[in-house]
Design a protein around this motif. Structure first.
Motif, PDB file in Angstrom:
ATOM      1  N   ALA A 143       3.265  -3.616   2.294  1.00  0.00           N
ATOM      2  CA  ALA A 143       2.823  -2.601   1.342  1.00  0.00           C
ATOM      3  C   ALA A 143       3.314  -1.212   1.742  1.00  0.00           C
ATOM      4  O   ALA A 143       3.214  -0.821   2.905  1.00  0.00           O
ATOM      5  CB  ALA A 143       1.302  -2.598   1.262  1.00  0.00           C
ATOM      6  N   PHE A 145       1.959   1.991   1.358  1.00  0.00           N
ATOM      7  CA  PHE A 145       0.595   2.400   1.044  1.00  0.00           C
ATOM      8  C   PHE A 145       0.429   3.904   1.164  1.00  0.00           C
ATOM      9  O   PHE A 145       0.813   4.514   2.170  1.00  0.00           O
ATOM     10  CB  PHE A 145      -0.366   1.685   1.994  1.00  0.00           C
ATOM     11  CG  PHE A 145      -1.813   2.062   1.841  1.00  0.00           C
ATOM     12  CD1 PHE A 145      -2.506   1.749   0.688  1.00  0.00           C
ATOM     13  CD2 PHE A 145      -2.485   2.729   2.860  1.00  0.00           C
ATOM     14  CE1 PHE A 145      -3.848   2.079   0.548  1.00  0.00           C
ATOM     15  CE2 PHE A 145      -3.815   3.065   2.730  1.00  0.00           C
ATOM     16  CZ  PHE A 145      -4.503   2.747   1.564  1.00  0.00           C
ATOM     17  N   ILE A 152      -0.923   1.218  -3.594  1.00  0.00           N
ATOM     18  CA  ILE A 152       0.282   0.621  -3.016  1.00  0.00           C
ATOM     19  C   ILE A 152       1.425   0.974  -3.959  1.00  0.00           C
ATOM     20  O   ILE A 152       1.475   0.506  -5.106  1.00  0.00           O
ATOM     21  CB  ILE A 152       0.128  -0.901  -2.867  1.00  0.00           C
ATOM     22  CG1 ILE A 152      -0.994  -1.205  -1.859  1.00  0.00           C
ATOM     23  CG2 ILE A 152       1.440  -1.545  -2.431  1.00  0.00           C
ATOM     24  CD1 ILE A 152      -1.338  -2.680  -1.743  1.00  0.00           C
ATOM     25  N   PHE A 155       5.713  -2.921  -3.206  1.00  0.00           N
ATOM     26  CA  PHE A 155       5.330  -4.133  -2.484  1.00  0.00           C
ATOM     27  C   PHE A 155       6.557  -5.017  -2.335  1.00  0.00           C
ATOM     28  O   PHE A 155       7.307  -5.220  -3.280  1.00  0.00           O
ATOM     29  CB  PHE A 155       4.229  -4.892  -3.245  1.00  0.00           C
ATOM     30  CG  PHE A 155       3.658  -6.059  -2.484  1.00  0.00           C
ATOM     31  CD1 PHE A 155       2.598  -5.889  -1.613  1.00  0.00           C
ATOM     32  CD2 PHE A 155       4.185  -7.333  -2.633  1.00  0.00           C
ATOM     33  CE1 PHE A 155       2.067  -6.957  -0.903  1.00  0.00           C
ATOM     34  CE2 PHE A 155       3.665  -8.414  -1.937  1.00  0.00           C
ATOM     35  CZ  PHE A 155       2.605  -8.218  -1.068  1.00  0.00           C
ATOM     36  N   GLY A 207      -4.733  -0.642  -2.117  1.00  0.00           N
ATOM     37  CA  GLY A 207      -4.793  -1.290  -0.815  1.00  0.00           C
ATOM     38  C   GLY A 207      -6.088  -0.958  -0.097  1.00  0.00           C
ATOM     39  O   GLY A 207      -6.683   0.107  -0.318  1.00  0.00           O
TER      40      GLY A 207
END
Length: 337
Positions: A143, A145, A152, A155, A207
Motif C-alpha cells: 500500500a 498509504f 491508500i 495498491f 488503510g
C-alpha cells in the motif's frame, strides 16, 4: 456485521497434516486454526460467519456443529478455485446489507477489528485494509498509504522489492461496503489485483496500520510461529503454560532429565529421559523415547518416536512410527517414496 473467512486453499505446504483435515481445522494448542482466526472478532459485533471453503466441507460443517457459538456459521462451498475476489463474491447471497468483514483463514493477528471499523466509518470509503509493516514486502500486496488522510493512494500486488511503494503490506483483513460487490467481475479473480487498485485510484480505499503480532500460519515454520505466539498470548481454553514458554495439555509426562522449550505438547504425550524438544508442536498421544532431539517440528497425533532419533524441521504424519536412530532435517515423515 457479517464476516467472511477465506479458507479455500488446499494447505499443500502443511501436508501431510492437511491430507487428513482442511487447514482451518489444524490444531493450534487446543483450538483449531480457524477458531484462533475468528477470536479477534468481538462477539457482540458479529451476526454471521461465512466460511468460504473448497476442501473438507463436511468436516468443517461437522466441527462447527459441535461448537456453542454466539453467531451463525455458514460454510459456503467453492466448487472450483475462485481466487480471493471470486470467493468473496460467492458469499454475497448470504450477506446482510451492511458493512462486511473479510479475514484470511490462516492469519493470527492482534488487530482490533472494532477499532478498524470505527476508523473505516470515519473515513467514509467503500473499503478498508489492515496494514502491517515488514522488511521485505515483495511477497505481499503493498500500500502507498497517506497517514493524514488514511487513504491508500495506490495498491500493488507482490512487486519487486526495489519497486515497492512502501513497507506496509496488506495484512489480510478487509472491511467492505455493499457497493464494492457491484465492482466485482464474474468468475475467478483477485481482490488484490483487480478491485483494490481500482478503489485506490478512486480514493475509496483506506488503510488501518496496527502493531502487535501478525502471523500467516500457512507454512511449517510460520505454523510453529503461530503456536509460539498463541502460547505468549495465553490463547488456550484448557491445559497450562509451563516454564520456558511452553504449553502442555492434560496428562503430559516429561522425564526430569529432558528439556522442552518454546513448544506445545498436547494431551497424553509421554517424553522419555534425556530428550530435547525445541520450537515444536506435538499433537496428542505422542510417545518420545530416550535420547530424542526434536527441533522446529510438527509431530502428528499418535506418533511414536524411537530412541536416539534426531528430527529437525520435519512434519511427521499422524500415527507414524519413527524408527530408533532416525536422523532427518527437513521434509516430511514418512517420505512420499
Amino acid at each position: 456485521m457479517d464476516v467472511i473467512v477465506l479458507a479455500g486453499g488446499f494447505g499443500t505446504r502443511l501436508r501431510p497434516w492437511t491430507q487428513h483435515v482442511p487447514k482451518p481445522l489444524i490444531p493450534i494448542l487446543d483450538r483449531t486454526m480457524i477458531e484462533h482466526v475468528v477470536s479477534i472478532l468481538p462477539e457482540e459485533m458479529v451476526d454471521k460467519v461465512l466460511i468460504a471453503a473448497g476442501y473438507g466441507i463436511e468436516q468443517m460443517r461437522n466441527h462447527f456443529a459441535t461448537l456453542d457459538l454466539p453467531y451463525e456459521v455458514v460454510i459456503v462451498e467453492e466448487t472450483e478455485p475462485l481466487g480471493t475476489g471470486g470467493a468473496i463474491a460467492n458469499c454475497r447471497e448470504h450477506l446482510g446489507e451492511g458493512t462486511c468483514c473479510v479475514i484470511n483463514g490462516d492469519l493470527l493477528t492482534s488487530l482490533r477489528v472494532d477499532e478498524m471499523l470505527s476508523a473505516h466509518k470515519a473515513s467514509g470509503t467503500l473499503a478498508s485494509i489492515s496494514l502491517w509493516e515488514v522488511e521485505d514486502p515483495s511477497r505481499f500486496g503493498v500500500a502507498d498509504f497517506d497517514s493524514e488522510s488514511t487513504r491508500i493512494c495506490r495498491f500493488q500486488e507482490k512487486p519487486p522489492r526495489e519497486e515497492a511503494y512502501s513497507n506496509l503490506i496488506n495484512a489480510g483483513t478487509y472491511l467492505l461496503e455493499p457497493e464494492v460487490f457491484d465492482r466485482m467481475p464474474e468468475g475467478a479473480f483477485s481482490m488484490e489485483r483487480v478491485v483494490f487498485p481500482e478503489l485506490a485510484e478512486l480514493g475509496e480505499l483506506s488503510g488501518f496500520p496496527f502493531e502487535g503480532h501478525f502471523v500467516d500460519a500457512g507454512t511449517p515454520p510460520s505454523y510453529i510461529e503461530a503456536v509460539q505466539t498463541s502460547i505468549r498470548n495465553k490463547a488456550w481454553i484448557g491445559g497450562a503454560s509451563t516454564g520456558d514458554h511452553n504449553w502442555f495439555g492434560t496428562d503430559v509426562t516429561v522425564a526430569s532429565t529432558s528439556h522442552v522449550s518454546g513448544s506445545a505438547v498436547d494431551s497424553s504425550c509421554q517424553i522419555g529421559d534425556s530428550c530435547t524438544i525445541v520450537s515444536s508442536a506435538l499433537l496428542n498421544s505422542v510417545s518420545v523415547e530416550t535420547g530424542v532431539s526434536i527441533s522446529g517440528c510438527m509431530i502428528g497425533r499418535n506418533v511414536q518416536i524411537g530412541e536416539g532419533s534426531n528430527l529437525q524441521n520435519v512434519v511427521v504424519d499422524h500415527r507414524s512410527i519413527v524408527p530408533a536412530g532416525h536422523v532427518q532435517n527437513g521434509g516430511v515423515f514418512p517420505t512420499a517414496d
